[in-house]
Design a protein around this motif. Structure first.
Motif, PDB file in Angstrom:
ATOM      1  N   UNK A 360       3.506   8.511 -31.216  1.00  0.00           N
ATOM      2  CA  UNK A 360       1.940   9.476 -30.725  1.00  0.00           C
ATOM      3  C   UNK A 360       1.122   9.568 -31.276  1.00  0.00           C
ATOM      4  N   UNK A 367      -7.643  12.027 -30.784  1.00  0.00           N
ATOM      5  CA  UNK A 367      -6.022  13.251 -30.795  1.00  0.00           C
ATOM      6  C   UNK A 367      -5.721  13.918 -29.410  1.00  0.00           C
ATOM      7  N   UNK A 369      -3.642  12.800 -25.202  1.00  0.00           N
ATOM      8  CA  UNK A 369      -2.858  11.443 -24.965  1.00  0.00           C
ATOM      9  C   UNK A 369      -3.133  11.556 -23.631  1.00  0.00           C
TER      10      UNK A 369
ATOM     11  N   UNK B 183      -3.760  21.453 -23.245  1.00  0.00           N
ATOM     12  CA  UNK B 183      -4.200  20.477 -22.789  1.00  0.00           C
ATOM     13  C   UNK B 183      -2.992  20.569 -24.031  1.00  0.00           C
ATOM     14  N   UNK B 187      -1.278  16.590 -23.490  1.00  0.00           N
ATOM     15  CA  UNK B 187      -2.198  15.606 -23.574  1.00  0.00           C
ATOM     16  C   UNK B 187      -2.606  15.970 -25.586  1.00  0.00           C
ATOM     17  N   UNK B 188      -1.186  15.883 -26.144  1.00  0.00           N
ATOM     18  CA  UNK B 188      -1.950  15.633 -27.357  1.00  0.00           C
ATOM     19  C   UNK B 188      -0.084  15.432 -27.540  1.00  0.00           C
ATOM     20  N   UNK B 189      -0.408  14.720 -29.359  1.00  0.00           N
ATOM     21  CA  UNK B 189       0.982  14.762 -30.067  1.00  0.00           C
ATOM     22  C   UNK B 189       1.784  15.803 -30.527  1.00  0.00           C
ATOM     23  N   UNK B 190       1.353  16.861 -30.692  1.00  0.00           N
ATOM     24  CA  UNK B 190       1.609  18.379 -31.109  1.00  0.00           C
ATOM     25  C   UNK B 190       2.533  18.459 -29.837  1.00  0.00           C
ATOM     26  N   UNK B 192       3.922  16.250 -27.130  1.00  0.00           N
ATOM     27  CA  UNK B 192       5.262  15.883 -27.291  1.00  0.00           C
ATOM     28  C   UNK B 192       5.961  16.114 -28.321  1.00  0.00           C
ATOM     29  N   UNK B 195       7.757  19.591 -26.904  1.00  0.00           N
ATOM     30  CA  UNK B 195       8.644  18.514 -25.932  1.00  0.00           C
ATOM     31  C   UNK B 195      10.369  18.626 -26.572  1.00  0.00           C
ATOM     32  N   UNK B 267      11.793  21.322 -21.047  1.00  0.00           N
ATOM     33  CA  UNK B 267      10.883  22.002 -19.933  1.00  0.00           C
ATOM     34  C   UNK B 267      10.195  22.569 -19.930  1.00  0.00           C
TER      35      UNK B 267
END
Lengths: 501, 321
Positions: A360, A367, A369, B183, B187-190, B192, B195, B267
């Motif tokens: 990811x 930064x 996604x 965001x 919409x960030x690796x953090x 992801x 979750x 979730x």
């Protein structure tokens, strides 16, 4: 010795989930005193059949008859009352109750004041174990029992409920050779007492050792039911996959390159001690040994998810610091773990999220996604591995075992590893997928990836590996060349005694 | 199994849409039936009432998605308020006090994070402990007294609105932070990783995620935002008290769960949580305007909390039959 009349008849049962027909018009008979194998690739519908017999799913059409009378198995309790017991691959005992309490659950013997008669309960459990010829203390808690012993407790439970049909759903997947033998001895004695056994396994040597009859399924349909004396393993495989397979273990010869993974003096008390070896680019090295010999712990320590006490790990000349999977990944190590449900996958997340989780950060732009790159990447890799799924946004838990394993492989191959560690890469998956996984490993090695494979399946070890390392009780005890490695030499090293197989 | 699992997925997806729809309906009904609900003046009050819940719910959403919880948020808010009053009484400049209170919040969050991630204690127990501890410290700092007379430049800004519009100034803070947290989560690796940790900590570790690190910083964020909420609360009422915000954690958790976040982790989505906050806040506001007592409003919070769990279940059961 089979009786003339079948004990249990499955008549033209069908079951659909939404638009997917899992089982279509399947019929077969189980006879008392006979062990009957059910085989098929993952997704062939075996589990659905098991769940219908267990009362978890009700057939949409068709019927299940016991002794000639139709049964409505709407709940697991109905199935139990009808005398059908199901032993799953991973038994579900109450860990904090004693073995005797687990066996007597729901049918505890009562004393004078309607209180539970503990002495009688323990006595009954001890009798059952004596009958099965196993030594498990009825008073000990279920927690800490090996999976093999847990299955025996489940079988005792089935016996105490007077089960006449015993269904065993891949019971041997997590067992060692000795444990399998003990389970089979128990299964044979059940059969000889007149029970009908249904045995599900991916291992043909087990099926031929235990069963009299085999039913083969493909794509939810019944293909054939034969006496095992009338059918060869090759024929079974052909019927299962509906086509001829290439060689099951197609390792190509590759000239080994430079050392990619260098492990020196790796120790973690008391699990493994002083483990040293190299894996070269283009090589497949198998780590063999009995379950519990410390193989998985070694590879998890190399990858950094487990700690280590001493020792060094170098990947292409770069020393890895202990306890950092992140750094191991950055250096080009990928680990496909042993337990796909607990370690390999996030079962409740989508296929897409699972495939791209390790990447990811590298997929993000400034930064962030947006999801597009993740979707593209997930699509690309699942297609490369021929994964079958509905939508990428489906939970990975909805896939069959073989396809789940492909998702785990996709996830790690997408990281473009230099060192690929696979732990039991084909456990619980069907022959077709198995051959695909083997071909994949072979072609990765041909492309210069160093592959370290932990496997408990000797044919896989012997067929795939250029070199075999054998572990026993936490130590590396043998290193065998492809030419030296035989079932006997590996088992000898793994057990420390002459092989009796 | 696959059928029930996909039902669970669509259940959450649908609940997110449902809660937004329910919120809109409640707003319309309230505007039509409660006389002063739809006025621009009340809109300002509504936003100010929502402010602390909305702010604290943002990091709380992420914390709950990882499968943990932070019940100490209201006490952190109270301690931040008490320290603000204490320092103001000690004649410190407000420009020093505010950053200090934010820092204090972050440190209090880090204490929670330390106990949960380094020592591995269950967050429910840890944060019930710090709920009592931080509130107790607030009373040690300020006792029963109240500190007032904060600079009007600040208090007026908090209660004021943008130019001549009816849009309250503090709405800017809510919107900016909601976007930031939305965001981060989606919409960030953090996000992801958040979750992943909630879905399975072990599998997340095997994918290179460091669950302890993720959770630790979420607790710091939760403390920081709670500290900020304490500052804004104090300025809004121009009153620093040790009992400011007592019981707020209940409303925050209710709003987050109402927004469709699973208490078991893994979730949830931020838009649903915002809807949950607005639903809870506007219901309370409308009832208050209809002369329902403050104490009785707790009934609403309780009922909504149960509804948040019951609603998705009922929807699911209806769809199955």
């Amino acid at each position: 010795m089979a009786d003339a009349l079948p004990l249990l008849r499955v008549r033209e049962v069908s079951k659909s989930f939404g638009a997917v027909a899992a089982v279509r018009d399947v019929s077969f008979d189980l006879y008392g005193g006979e062990a009957h194998a059910l085989v098929g690739e993952n997704g062939a519908g075996k589990s659905t059949i098991v769940k219908m017999l267990a009362g978890v799913h009700r057939p949409d059409t068709g019927s299940i008859e016991l002794d000639g009378t139709g049964q409505d198995l709407g709940t697991p309790a109905d199935a139990k009352a009808a005398g059908i017991a199901v032993i799953y691959q991973e038994p579900t005992l109450f860990p904090d109750l004693s073995v005797a309490e687990n066996i007597a659950m729901g049918r505890q013997p009562l004393g004078r004041f309607k209180t539970i008669d503990r002495a009688a309960m323990v006595r009954q459990a001890a009798q059952l174990f004596a009958r099965l010829g196993v030594s498990i203390d009825p008073n000990r808690p279920a927690r800490g029992l090996s999976i093999a012993d847990q299955q025996l407790v489940e079988i005792a439970k089935a016996l105490s409920a007077d089960a006449r049909v015993v269904v065993m759903d891949e019971p041997t997947a997590a067992l060692t050779g000795v444990e399998v033998e003990r389970l089979f001895a128990v299964a044979r004695s059940l059969r000889d007492d007149g029970a009908a056994l249904m045995f599900i396994s991916h291992r043909f040597e087990e099926i031929t050792a235990l069963c009299e009859r085999v039913t083969i399924m493909r794509d939810g349909r019944h293909v054939s039911t034969d006496l095992l004396t009338d059918i060869t393993v090759d024929e079974m495989v052909r019927k299962m996959v509906g086509r001829d397979l290439g060689a099951l273990f197609p390792k190509q010869d590759v000239a080994a390159g430079a050392v990619a993974l260098k492990v020196r003096g790796l120790s973690r008390d008391p699990v493994f001690k002083d483990v040293s070896f190299d894996v070269r680019a283009g090589e497949i090295v198998a780590l063999a040994g009995l379950v519990g010999s410390g193989r998985s712990e070694v590879v998890q320590s190399i990858f950094g998810v487990d700690p280590r006490d001493t020792g060094t790990v170098e990947v292409v000349g770069k020393t890895l610091k202990p306890g950092s999977p992140k750094q191991a990944m950055a250096a080009g190590v990928a680990l496909v773990p042993e337990d796909r449900r607990q370690q390999g996958l996030l079962m409740e997340l989508s296929i897409e999220r699972n495939v791209t989780l390790p990447r990811s950060r590298s997929l993000s732009q400034l930064g962030f996604l947006t999801g597009n790159r993740e979707r593209r990447e997930a699509k690309e890799w699942t297609q490369k591995l021929k994964t079958k799924y509905g939508r990428l946004s489906d939970n990975v838990g909805t896939l069959s075992g073989g396809n789940q394993q492909k998702v785990v492989l996709a996830k790690w191959l997408a990281t473009n590893p230099k060192v690929l560690i696979v732990d039991e890469p084909t456990r619980g998956i069907d022959v077709g997928t198995k051959a695909e996984v083997h071909r994949l490993m072979s072609s990765l090695a041909a492309d210069g990836v160093a592959v370290l494979m932990v496997s408990s399946e000797l044919p896989e070890v012997l067929g795939m590996a250029d070199r075999v390392l054998v572990m026993r009780e936490g130590r590396l005890v043998a290193e065998l060349d492809r030419s030296e490695a035989t079932e006997e030499s590996v088992m000898f090293a793994a057990t420390g005694q002459e092989a009796t197989l | 199994m696959s059928a029930t699992e996909s039902a669970v997925v669509s259940r959450f997806a649908n609940w997110n849409a449902a809660i937004i729809a329910i919120t809109v309906i409640v707003l319309i009904v309230a505007a039509a039936s409660v006389d002063s609900f739809g006025t621009s003046q009340n809109f300002g009050f509504l936003v100010l009432d929502l402010l602390p819940i909305a702010l604290v719910a943002l990091p709380m959403t992420l914390v709950i998605v990882t499968g943990e919880i932070d019940l100490s948020v209201a006490s952190t808010l109270g301690l931040s308020s008490a320290v603000m009053g204490y320092l103001w009484n000690a004649n410190q400049p407000i420009e020093t006090i505010i950053p200090l209170c934010l820092l204090l919040g972050a440190v209090l969050g880090a204490v929670n994070g330390f106990f949960v991630t380094v020592l591995g204690l269950p967050s429910l127990a840890v944060t019930i402990g710090t709920l009592a501890l931080y509130r107790g410290l607030a009373f040690v700092v300020l006792g029963d007294s109240a500190v007032a007379d904060f600079p009007t430049v600040y208090t007026d800004w908090v209660t004021g609105s943008i130019g001549g519009t009816p849009i309250p100034n503090v709405l800017i803070i809510i919107v900016v932070l909601a976007i930031v947290f939305g965001v981060i989560l989606h919409a960030t690796p953090i996000g992801r990783a958040v979750f992943a940790v909630g879905a399975s900590e072990q599998a997340a570790r095997f994918a290179g995620v460091r669950p302890g690190r993720v959770k630790f910083w979420l607790y710091v964020a939760s403390g920081l935002i709670s500290g900020l909420a304490g500052v804004l609360w104090t300025l809004r009422y121009s009153s620093a008290r040790a009992d400011n915000g007592a019981g707020l954690e209940l409303a925050v958790v209710a709003a987050v769960l109402l927004g469709g976040v699973s208490i078991f982790g893994g979730k949830g989505a931020l838009p649903g949580v915002i809807a949950g906050v607005v639903l809870l806040g506007s219901l309370q506001n409308a009832l208050r305007l209809s002369d329902v007592s403050n104490e009785a409003l707790n009934v609403v919070t309780g009922v909504l909390l149960i509804a948040s769990v019951l609603g998705p279940n009922l929807v699911n059961r209806l769809r199955r039959t």
